[in-house]
Design a protein around this motif. Structure first.
Motif, mmCIF file in Angstrom:
data_model
loop_
_atom_site.group_PDB
_atom_site.id
_atom_site.type_symbol
_atom_site.label_atom_id
_atom_site.label_comp_id
_atom_site.label_asym_id
_atom_site.label_seq_id
_atom_site.Cartn_x
_atom_site.Cartn_y
_atom_site.Cartn_z
ATOM 1 N N ARG A 247 23.887 59.200 64.359
ATOM 2 C CA ARG A 247 23.840 59.372 65.359
ATOM 3 C C ARG A 247 22.558 60.468 65.872
ATOM 4 O O ARG A 247 22.464 61.020 64.080
ATOM 5 N N PHE A 248 22.130 61.054 66.678
ATOM 6 C CA PHE A 248 20.921 61.197 66.637
ATOM 7 C C PHE A 248 21.188 62.883 65.492
ATOM 8 O O PHE A 248 21.755 64.154 66.208
ATOM 9 N N ASN A 249 19.974 63.418 64.862
ATOM 10 C CA ASN A 249 19.547 64.488 64.272
ATOM 11 C C ASN A 249 20.891 64.096 62.860
ATOM 12 O O ASN A 249 21.186 65.287 63.171
ATOM 13 N N PHE A 333 9.913 64.288 66.669
ATOM 14 C CA PHE A 333 11.508 65.015 66.932
ATOM 15 C C PHE A 333 12.281 64.982 68.253
ATOM 16 O O PHE A 333 12.766 64.539 69.036
ATOM 17 N N SER A 334 10.619 65.796 69.334
ATOM 18 C CA SER A 334 10.864 65.845 70.417
ATOM 19 C C SER A 334 10.349 64.154 71.473
ATOM 20 O O SER A 334 11.936 64.357 71.900
ATOM 21 N N VAL A 335 10.541 63.731 70.971
ATOM 22 C CA VAL A 335 10.154 62.290 71.815
ATOM 23 C C VAL A 335 11.857 61.532 71.229
ATOM 24 O O VAL A 335 12.224 60.566 72.673
ATOM 25 N N GLU A 336 11.881 61.528 69.803
ATOM 26 C CA GLU A 336 13.481 61.465 69.700
ATOM 27 C C GLU A 336 13.871 62.082 71.169
ATOM 28 O O GLU A 336 15.511 60.982 71.523
ATOM 29 N N SER A 337 14.175 62.789 70.867
ATOM 30 C CA SER A 337 15.914 64.059 71.421
ATOM 31 C C SER A 337 15.250 63.507 73.005
ATOM 32 O O SER A 337 16.202 62.578 73.668
ATOM 33 N N ARG A 338 14.488 62.976 73.462
ATOM 34 C CA ARG A 338 14.361 62.426 75.227
ATOM 35 C C ARG A 338 14.726 61.064 75.423
ATOM 36 O O ARG A 338 15.225 60.610 75.742
ATOM 37 N N ARG A 339 14.769 60.232 73.921
ATOM 38 C CA ARG A 339 14.528 58.800 73.474
ATOM 39 C C ARG A 339 16.157 59.045 73.642
ATOM 40 O O ARG A 339 16.926 57.838 74.586
ATOM 41 N N ARG A 345 17.213 68.701 75.197
ATOM 42 C CA ARG A 345 15.772 67.830 75.287
ATOM 43 C C ARG A 345 14.734 69.278 74.174
ATOM 44 O O ARG A 345 14.982 69.652 75.042
ATOM 45 N N TRP A 346 14.201 68.643 73.249
ATOM 46 C CA TRP A 346 13.812 69.304 72.696
ATOM 47 C C TRP A 346 11.752 69.189 72.985
ATOM 48 O O TRP A 346 11.607 68.460 73.381
ATOM 49 N N SER A 347 11.349 70.471 72.949
ATOM 50 C CA SER A 347 9.877 70.300 73.480
ATOM 51 C C SER A 347 9.306 70.911 72.011
ATOM 52 O O SER A 347 9.829 72.052 71.488
#
Length: 365
Positions: A247-249, A333-339, A345-347
Motif C-alpha cells: 500500500r502507499f508508503n 512522494f507528495s504527488v503519490e500522497s495526493r493520488r 497529504r504530504w507537502s
C-alpha cells in the motif's frame, strides 16, 4: 502565442548575471573533476556532512532547480558561447530515429565494465550499499524505519544483506557472471540465519557479458520494495524500476521472522547496455524526492561537465537532499500522497536517508 520552450522556462526570471553563473560553475566543476579520483565506498560507507556535499553542487543546478543554501560564484565575462553550450546540455536529448539512414555493419561485441561511485547522506542511518567495479556488481538496501519505534536497530537487516552480498561477490572466481537474484537470495538466507533484526528493501544489479558477437552486454537486476534504479542513455531514461508496495508508503520487504515478503516476489529482468550508458541506483530517499525528468537533467548536466561517477553521485545526492527539505515544491512522494487521497497529504519533499550509486558503462581496459 505558442507554448514556452524548455529553454524559455529555464531562463525565465534570470538576469544576465545569473546566466553567467552557469558558465562560471561549469568551468569550476570541470576543473575540479579533472583532479578528483573516482573511488567507491564499499562497506565502509561515507557519511559526508552537507557542508562537504554543498560545494559539489554546481551553481548552474542551483539556478535551474531554484535551490538555496549556497552562495553562488562570481560570474565571469564574455560567457555567451559557453552558456549556450551549457544550456544545450540540459535540454532534452534529441530523439533517436527508429530507422537510421545508414545501418552500420555488424561488429564484434566489445567487452564493457562498470565504473562505480557512490554517495550516502544519512538521516536515520538505515541505508547500506556496496559496489564492486572489478566484478561489475552493485547493491543498495534500505532498512524499514518503523522498526526503530520498537527499539530495534532498523539498519541491521540492510547492513546484513549488503555485507553478505559483497562478501559473496568478492569471493567468486574472477570473470564469473553474477546473477542478481541468486545473490539476493543468498544474502537474504545468510542475513535471516543470523537473526538480524528489522527488515529491508534491496536492489542488486550486475553487468553480464555478451553471449556472442551478435549480442550486447546486458545489465541484470533483482529488487524487492522501493530501492530502485534507472538506466539512462544519452541523457534519457531507457529503463526504470517501479516500486513494489503493499500500500502507499509500505514497500515489499525482507526480514528474519518470516512474516515479510519472500525473495521470490523480487522483480527481475535485464536490458542490453552500451558504452556511455549511465546507471543510477538508490534508495527511496532519492526517488521520493526527484522526478524522472529532474534526474535526467542532472545526469545530462554532469555528463556535460565531464564529472566522474563519484562526483555525479555526490551531485545527485546533494540535489535530492536539498529537494527533500523544500516544502515549496512538489515531490514524487507528495504527488503519490495526493493520488492515494491521504488525509494527511504530504507537502514538499520527504526527509530520509539518501543513497546514490552511479555506474558508468565503459569499455574494458
Amino acid at each position: 502565442m505558442g507554448t514556452p520552450s524548455l529553454l524559455d522556462r529555464l531562463l525565465n526570471g534570470l538576469d544576465s548575471a545569473s546566466r553567467r553563473l552557469y558558465v562560471a560553475a561549469s568551468r569550476t566543476i570541470a576543473r575540479r573533476a579533472t583532479t578528483t579520483t573516482t573511488t567507491m565506498e564499499t562497506l565502509e560507507q561515507i557519511k559526508p556532512t552537507m557542508a562537504e556535499i554543498d560545494p559539489r553542487i554546481p551553481d548552474a543546478l542551483r539556478v535551474a532547480f531554484r535551490l538555496g543554501g549556497h552562495r553562488l560564484s562570481s560570474p565571469g565575462a564574455n560567457d555567451n558561447e559557453g552558456f549556450a553550450s551549457f544550456v544545450a546540455a540540459v535540454l532534452p536529448a534529441p530523439p533517436v530515429p527508429d530507422c537510421p539512414a545508414v545501418v552500420p555493419a555488424p561488429r564484434a561485441a566489445r567487452a564493457l565494465r562498470l565504473d562505480v561511485g557512490s554517495c550516502y547522506l544519512p538521516h536515520h542511518d538505515h541505508d547500506s550499499h556496496f559496489g564492486a567495479s572489478d566484478f561489475g556488481v552493485l547493491g543498495v538496501a534500505d532498512g524499514v524505519g518503523g522498526y526503530s519505534e520498537r527499539g530495534v536497530d532498523a539498519g541491521a537487516f540492510s547492513r546484513g544483506l549488503m555485507t553478505s552480498a559483497f562478501a559473496a561477490v568478492v569471493s567468486a572466481p574472477p570473470g564469473a557472471p553474477v546473477c542478481p537474484y541468486t545473490l539476493l537470495e543468498l544474502a537474504y538466507e545468510e542475513t535471516a540465519a543470523s537473526a538480524a533484526p528489522g527488515a529491508s528493501t534491496a536492489v542488486i544489479l550486475s553487468l553480464a557479458p555478451a553471449a556472442d558477437a551478435e549480442e550486447s552486454p546486458r545489465l541484470r537486476w533483482a529488487y524487492i520494495g522501493d530501492s530502485g534504479f534507472a538506466v539512462l542513455r544519452r541523457g534519457k531514461i531507457l529503463r526504470r524500476s517501479r516500486p513494489q508496495q503493499s500500500r502507499f508508503n509500505c514497500p515489499y520487504q525482507l526480514n528474519s521472522t518470516g512474516n515479510g515478503d519472500r525473495v521470490t516476489a523480487a522483480e527481475t529482468g535485464e536490458v542490453p547496455v552500451e558504452e556511455g550508458d549511465v546507471v543510477v541506483a538508490g534508495t527511496d530517499g532519492l526517488f521520493d524526492n526527484m522526478f524522472d525528468e529532474e534526474l535526467e537533467r542532472v545526469v545530462r548536466m554532469g555528463a556535460a561537465l565531464g564529472l566522474p561517477a563519484k562526483n555525479m553521485a555526490d551531485v545527485i545526492a546533494g540535489v535530492a537532499y536539498e529537494m527533500s527539505r523544500n516544502r515549496a515544491r512538489d515531490s514524487p512522494f507528495s504527488v503519490e500522497s495526493r493520488r492515494h487521497h491521504r488525509a494527511d497529504r504530504w507537502s514538499g519533499g520527504k526527509e530520509d536517508d539518501i543513497t546514490v550509486v552511479v555506474a558508468f558503462v565503459a569499455l574494458s581496459y
